[in-house]
Structures are given as C-alpha cells and as structure tokens.
Design a protein around this motif. Structure first.
Motif, PDB file in Angstrom:
ATOM      1  N   GLN A 177       7.019   9.616  -3.229  1.00 48.82           N
ATOM      2  CA  GLN A 177       7.024   8.208  -2.789  1.00 48.82           C
ATOM      3  C   GLN A 177       6.026   7.366  -3.563  1.00 48.82           C
ATOM      4  N   CYS A 178       5.108   8.021  -4.225  1.00 50.14           N
ATOM      5  CA  CYS A 178       4.057   7.299  -4.940  1.00 50.14           C
ATOM      6  C   CYS A 178       4.358   7.211  -6.439  1.00 50.14           C
ATOM      7  N   MET A 179       5.270   8.063  -6.906  1.00 48.95           N
ATOM      8  CA  MET A 179       5.443   8.234  -8.352  1.00 48.95           C
ATOM      9  C   MET A 179       6.062   7.042  -9.066  1.00 48.95           C
ATOM     10  N   ALA A 180       6.694   6.129  -8.305  1.00 49.44           N
ATOM     11  CA  ALA A 180       7.214   4.928  -8.963  1.00 49.44           C
ATOM     12  C   ALA A 180       6.046   4.093  -9.495  1.00 49.44           C
ATOM     13  N   CYS A 181       4.887   4.236  -8.878  1.00 47.32           N
ATOM     14  CA  CYS A 181       3.733   3.399  -9.246  1.00 47.32           C
ATOM     15  C   CYS A 181       2.539   4.180  -9.785  1.00 47.32           C
ATOM     16  N   HIS A 182       2.490   5.489  -9.521  1.00 52.62           N
ATOM     17  CA  HIS A 182       1.299   6.266  -9.894  1.00 52.62           C
ATOM     18  C   HIS A 182       1.661   7.522 -10.676  1.00 52.62           C
ATOM     19  N   SER A 183       0.869   7.815 -11.684  1.00 57.87           N
ATOM     20  CA  SER A 183       0.928   9.093 -12.382  1.00 57.87           C
ATOM     21  C   SER A 183      -0.328   9.883 -12.032  1.00 57.87           C
ATOM     22  N   ALA A 235     -13.703   3.677  -4.905  1.00 58.15           N
ATOM     23  CA  ALA A 235     -12.455   2.920  -5.022  1.00 58.15           C
ATOM     24  C   ALA A 235     -12.571   1.840  -6.089  1.00 58.15           C
ATOM     25  N   GLY A 236     -11.495   1.668  -6.855  1.00 60.67           N
ATOM     26  CA  GLY A 236     -11.449   0.570  -7.816  1.00 60.67           C
ATOM     27  C   GLY A 236     -12.247   0.790  -9.075  1.00 60.67           C
ATOM     28  N   THR A 237     -12.477   2.056  -9.450  1.00 62.88           N
ATOM     29  CA  THR A 237     -13.333   2.300 -10.620  1.00 62.88           C
ATOM     30  C   THR A 237     -12.721   3.222 -11.678  1.00 62.88           C
ATOM     31  N   ARG A 262      -6.014  -3.875 -13.547  1.00 65.12           N
ATOM     32  CA  ARG A 262      -5.331  -4.754 -12.598  1.00 65.12           C
ATOM     33  C   ARG A 262      -5.781  -4.570 -11.152  1.00 65.12           C
ATOM     34  N   TYR A 263      -6.996  -4.031 -10.926  1.00 67.33           N
ATOM     35  CA  TYR A 263      -7.467  -3.915  -9.546  1.00 67.33           C
ATOM     36  C   TYR A 263      -7.586  -5.282  -8.902  1.00 67.33           C
ATOM     37  N   SER A 264      -7.242  -5.350  -7.616  1.00 67.28           N
ATOM     38  CA  SER A 264      -7.478  -6.582  -6.854  1.00 67.28           C
ATOM     39  C   SER A 264      -8.975  -6.665  -6.526  1.00 67.28           C
ATOM     40  N   ASP A 265      -9.443  -7.875  -6.257  1.00 68.45           N
ATOM     41  CA  ASP A 265     -10.823  -8.032  -5.809  1.00 68.45           C
ATOM     42  C   ASP A 265     -11.018  -7.270  -4.497  1.00 68.45           C
ATOM     43  N   ILE A 269     -15.719   5.626  -0.912  1.00 69.47           N
ATOM     44  CA  ILE A 269     -15.482   6.804  -1.752  1.00 69.47           C
ATOM     45  C   ILE A 269     -14.237   7.488  -1.196  1.00 69.47           C
ATOM     46  N   TRP A 270     -13.318   7.885  -2.072  1.00 61.74           N
ATOM     47  CA  TRP A 270     -12.071   8.507  -1.595  1.00 61.74           C
ATOM     48  C   TRP A 270     -12.306   9.955  -1.166  1.00 61.74           C
ATOM     49  N   ASP A 271     -12.014  10.234   0.117  1.00 61.11           N
ATOM     50  CA  ASP A 271     -12.036  11.597   0.638  1.00 61.11           C
ATOM     51  C   ASP A 271     -10.978  11.669   1.747  1.00 61.11           C
ATOM     52  N   LYS A 275      -7.193   6.479   6.165  1.00 62.17           N
ATOM     53  CA  LYS A 275      -7.112   5.074   6.607  1.00 62.17           C
ATOM     54  C   LYS A 275      -6.325   4.224   5.607  1.00 62.17           C
ATOM     55  N   TRP A 276      -6.590   4.420   4.337  1.00 59.32           N
ATOM     56  CA  TRP A 276      -5.924   3.650   3.266  1.00 59.32           C
ATOM     57  C   TRP A 276      -4.420   3.890   3.303  1.00 59.32           C
ATOM     58  N   LEU A 277      -4.021   5.163   3.358  1.00 54.47           N
ATOM     59  CA  LEU A 277      -2.594   5.480   3.272  1.00 54.47           C
ATOM     60  C   LEU A 277      -1.845   5.145   4.561  1.00 54.47           C
ATOM     61  N   GLY A 289      -5.444  -8.083   1.116  1.00 51.60           N
ATOM     62  CA  GLY A 289      -5.305  -8.704  -0.197  1.00 51.60           C
ATOM     63  C   GLY A 289      -5.087  -7.681  -1.301  1.00 51.60           C
ATOM     64  N   THR A 290      -4.963  -6.396  -0.954  1.00 51.47           N
ATOM     65  CA  THR A 290      -4.704  -5.388  -1.976  1.00 51.47           C
ATOM     66  C   THR A 290      -3.354  -5.639  -2.645  1.00 51.47           C
ATOM     67  N   SER A 291      -3.226  -5.200  -3.897  1.00 46.68           N
ATOM     68  CA  SER A 291      -1.951  -5.345  -4.601  1.00 46.68           C
ATOM     69  C   SER A 291      -1.092  -4.094  -4.456  1.00 46.68           C
ATOM     70  N   MET A 292      -1.534  -3.117  -3.655  1.00 47.99           N
ATOM     71  CA  MET A 292      -0.676  -1.947  -3.405  1.00 47.99           C
ATOM     72  C   MET A 292       0.309  -2.293  -2.301  1.00 47.99           C
ATOM     73  N   THR A 293       1.514  -2.674  -2.716  1.00 43.32           N
ATOM     74  CA  THR A 293       2.533  -3.070  -1.748  1.00 43.32           C
ATOM     75  C   THR A 293       3.266  -1.829  -1.277  1.00 43.32           C
TER      76      THR A 293
HETATM   77  C1  HEC Z   1       4.602  -0.219  -5.222  1.00 47.74           C
HETATM   78  C2  HEC Z   1       3.630   0.484  -5.995  1.00 47.74           C
HETATM   79  C3  HEC Z   1       2.750   1.510  -5.314  1.00 47.74           C
HETATM   80  C4  HEC Z   1       3.131   2.567  -4.514  1.00 47.74           C
HETATM   81  C5  HEC Z   1       4.530   2.951  -4.076  1.00 47.74           C
HETATM   82  C6  HEC Z   1       1.924   3.292  -4.217  1.00 47.74           C
HETATM   83  N1  HEC Z   1       0.849   2.680  -4.797  1.00 47.74           N
HETATM   84 FE1  HEC Z   1      -1.108   3.314  -4.660  1.00 47.74          FE
HETATM   85  N2  HEC Z   1      -1.692   1.662  -5.721  1.00 47.74           N
HETATM   86  C7  HEC Z   1      -0.850   0.704  -6.237  1.00 47.74           C
HETATM   87  C8  HEC Z   1      -1.636  -0.379  -6.788  1.00 47.74           C
HETATM   88  C9  HEC Z   1      -1.107  -1.643  -7.459  1.00 47.74           C
HETATM   89  C10 HEC Z   1      -2.991  -0.021  -6.592  1.00 47.74           C
HETATM   90  C11 HEC Z   1      -4.217  -0.876  -6.905  1.00 47.74           C
HETATM   91  C12 HEC Z   1      -4.458  -1.670  -5.624  1.00 47.74           C
HETATM   92  C13 HEC Z   1      -5.493  -2.776  -5.697  1.00 47.74           C
HETATM   93  O1  HEC Z   1      -6.179  -2.938  -6.717  1.00 47.74           O
HETATM   94  O2  HEC Z   1      -5.613  -3.510  -4.690  1.00 47.74           O
HETATM   95  C14 HEC Z   1      -2.984   1.274  -5.911  1.00 47.74           C
HETATM   96  C15 HEC Z   1      -4.135   1.979  -5.564  1.00 47.74           C
HETATM   97  C16 HEC Z   1      -4.136   3.254  -5.003  1.00 47.74           C
HETATM   98  C17 HEC Z   1      -5.316   4.038  -4.748  1.00 47.74           C
HETATM   99  C18 HEC Z   1      -6.750   3.629  -5.067  1.00 47.74           C
HETATM  100  C19 HEC Z   1      -7.069   4.068  -6.473  1.00 47.74           C
HETATM  101  C20 HEC Z   1      -8.452   3.711  -6.965  1.00 47.74           C
HETATM  102  O3  HEC Z   1      -8.653   3.809  -8.186  1.00 47.74           O
HETATM  103  O4  HEC Z   1      -9.318   3.335  -6.175  1.00 47.74           O
HETATM  104  C21 HEC Z   1      -4.906   5.215  -4.203  1.00 47.74           C
HETATM  105  C22 HEC Z   1      -5.779   6.387  -3.793  1.00 47.74           C
HETATM  106  C23 HEC Z   1      -3.465   5.148  -4.090  1.00 47.74           C
HETATM  107  N3  HEC Z   1      -3.035   3.937  -4.590  1.00 47.74           N
HETATM  108  C24 HEC Z   1      -2.678   6.158  -3.586  1.00 47.74           C
HETATM  109  C25 HEC Z   1      -1.301   6.046  -3.394  1.00 47.74           C
HETATM  110  C26 HEC Z   1      -0.494   7.070  -2.778  1.00 47.74           C
HETATM  111  C27 HEC Z   1      -0.990   8.435  -2.339  1.00 47.74           C
HETATM  112  C28 HEC Z   1       0.778   6.579  -2.689  1.00 47.74           C
HETATM  113  C29 HEC Z   1       2.000   7.224  -2.075  1.00 47.74           C
HETATM  114  C30 HEC Z   1       1.872   7.694  -0.721  1.00 47.74           C
HETATM  115  C31 HEC Z   1       0.763   5.253  -3.297  1.00 47.74           C
HETATM  116  N4  HEC Z   1      -0.517   4.967  -3.697  1.00 47.74           N
HETATM  117  C32 HEC Z   1       1.887   4.431  -3.434  1.00 47.74           C
HETATM  118  C33 HEC Z   1       0.534   0.715  -6.215  1.00 47.74           C
HETATM  119  C34 HEC Z   1       1.311   1.598  -5.479  1.00 47.74           C
END
Ligand code: HEC
Length: 224
Positions: A31-37, A57-59, A65-68, A76-78, A84-86, A95-99
C-alpha cells in the motif's frame, strides 16, 4: 487451569503486538509502494524509507519535498511514533503532504513498523510481489523496450506525433500527453526519452526526459 491458559494467551498476544510481524508488514507495505521505495536514496512521491527507523522525522538526505508540518514534528521514528503516524498522518502532523488515509488496525501498524525496522537492519523480507524490472515500484527506463523508446516527437495543431524505436507513429491529443523528467538513476539516458503509462491510449501517456532542458528542443513543430 483455565486462568493459566487465559494469562498465557494474553501474554502471547501482547508479545505479538509489541514485536510486530515483519513478514506480514512486507505484504502490507504494498500500500505504500506507489509512493515509497526502501532502496537507499530512491525518492519518489515520498522519501526513501531505507533508514527511517530511529531517525528524526523529515531528515532523510536528498528528499527535497518535506512539508513544514513534518519537518517541525520533532519526533524520532519508532514503534510508538510510527503507530500514531500511520493511524492518521493528517492528525499526527496537520498539513502533511502524505495523502494516506491511515492503517486502521493496530496490528497492521505494528507489522509495518516491524518491517521498516527490519529494512533498516538489512534483514527485511521482500516487499510486495517483487515484480521483474521494478524496484520499489519504479521501472528502470534505461532498459525500456523499443516500443517505449521515443525516436522523434512532433507537434502540429493540437496533436503530437510520437515515433518510437519499433517504427510506429502514434498521434495523441496534446492535452493527453504528459511531459515529465526523471533525473534519478532509473531515469532515461540523456537524449533518449521514454514513453511510460498506458501506452499511447487514453490520457495517461507520459514521455519522460532525462532533464527539462531537453524537452522543447526535442519537439519539432512540423505538419505533415
Ligand atoms: C500517496 C503517497 C503516499 C503513500 C501511499 C504513503 N506515503 Fe508515506 N509519505 C508520503 C509523503 C509525500 C511523505 C512526506 C510527508 C511530509 O513531508 O509531510 C511521506 C512520509 C512518510 C514517512 C516519514 C519519513 C521521514 O523521512 O520522516 C513515513 C515513515 C512514511 N511516509 C511511511 C509510509 C508508510 C508505511 C506507508 C504505507 C502504509 C506510506 N507512508 C504511504 C507519501 C505517501
């Protein structure tokens, strides 16, 4: 006797929740791979998650392209913070850009966290289906087949004509063709743009160039 079994079961469940199942997490990571490697340095819509475990976080280096909101989150991610984040990224960092709507089940979140920990420790099971030629969901455009290699691109009226290395010419409405760049090591070689997406049909065809300065020079204004 019964009480012992109950105690044993609840202890076992607590242990399972606390530890998280990295193998199951690897499947959920689809579910995350469309946006994350999870390849180091491979940033997509979101940053590479190769080394987020126990990082602030954010480093992550090289992600521009990190959001403010995330940069100032000061966490710290643990297990606890990822939980909480997920669960709800927008509530965690307004205001995060992780939609991403979030993972509703606590067990899913613990398993994904265990997977990210394993990734950082280099002991991760493979995520997703492990498609051939794909790494972290992104194709290597330097290995594009002839039907995807763009030899010439011309524009006339409202129409692009795309000529590919297999000798085919396709006409596409200008509004349906996206022109993109990919400067990563998976992007095309300079001067060798590549067509990606749903071939030349519909509105999802994109031509990917190595850099923006190539684009207008590559397009010929000419009418047949
Ligand atoms: C639609 C695209 C998208 C999807 C799907 C997505 N992410 Fe993200 N993710 C982002 C973006 C964009 C950011 C940067 C957010 C920001 O700067 O506010 C982010 C940030 C993160 C971070 C913080 C990284 C850091 O360097 O601090 C983590 C951890 C993370 N995502 C985990 C996940 C996981 C796990 C999933 C799946 C369950 C997921 N993401 C799904 C787009 C996505």
């Amino acid at each position: 006797m019964r009480a012992t079994v109950v105690v044993f079961l609840s202890l076992a469940m607590q242990a399972a929740l606390a530890a998280g199942d990295a193998k199951r997490g690897a499947q959920l990571f689809q579910q995350c791979m469309a946006c994350h490697s999870v390849e180091e340095g491979e940033h997509m819509t979101g940053p590479s998650l190769a080394h987020v475990w126990h990082r602030k976080a954010g480093t992550v280096e090289g992600f521009m392209r990190y959001s403010d909101a995330l940069k100032s989150a000061n966490v710290i991610w643990d297990e606890a913070t990822l939980d909480k984040w997920l669960a709800n990224p927008e509530r965690f960092a307004p205001g995060t850009s992780m939609t991403f709507p979030g993972l509703k089940a606590p067990k899913d979140r613990a398993d994904v966290a265990a997977y990210l920990k394993a990734v950082a420790e280099n002991s991760a099971p493979p995520a997703g289906r492990g498609d051939m030629g794909m790494r972290g969901g992104k194709a290597d455009l330097r290995k594009a087949p002839p039907e995807a290699q763009v030899k010439a691109l011309s524009h006339c009226g409202d129409t692009y004509t795309v000529e590919t290395a297999d000798g085919k010419k396709n006409k596409v409405w200008e509004f349906n063709l996206r022109l993109k760049t990919d400067s990563s090591k998976l992007g095309p070689l300079p001067g060798n743009p590549v067509v990606v997406g749903a071939g030349m049909q519909g509105d999802r065809a994109s031509i990917v160039f190595a850099s923006p300065k190539e684009i207008s020079g590559f397009i010929k204004q000419s009418c047949p």
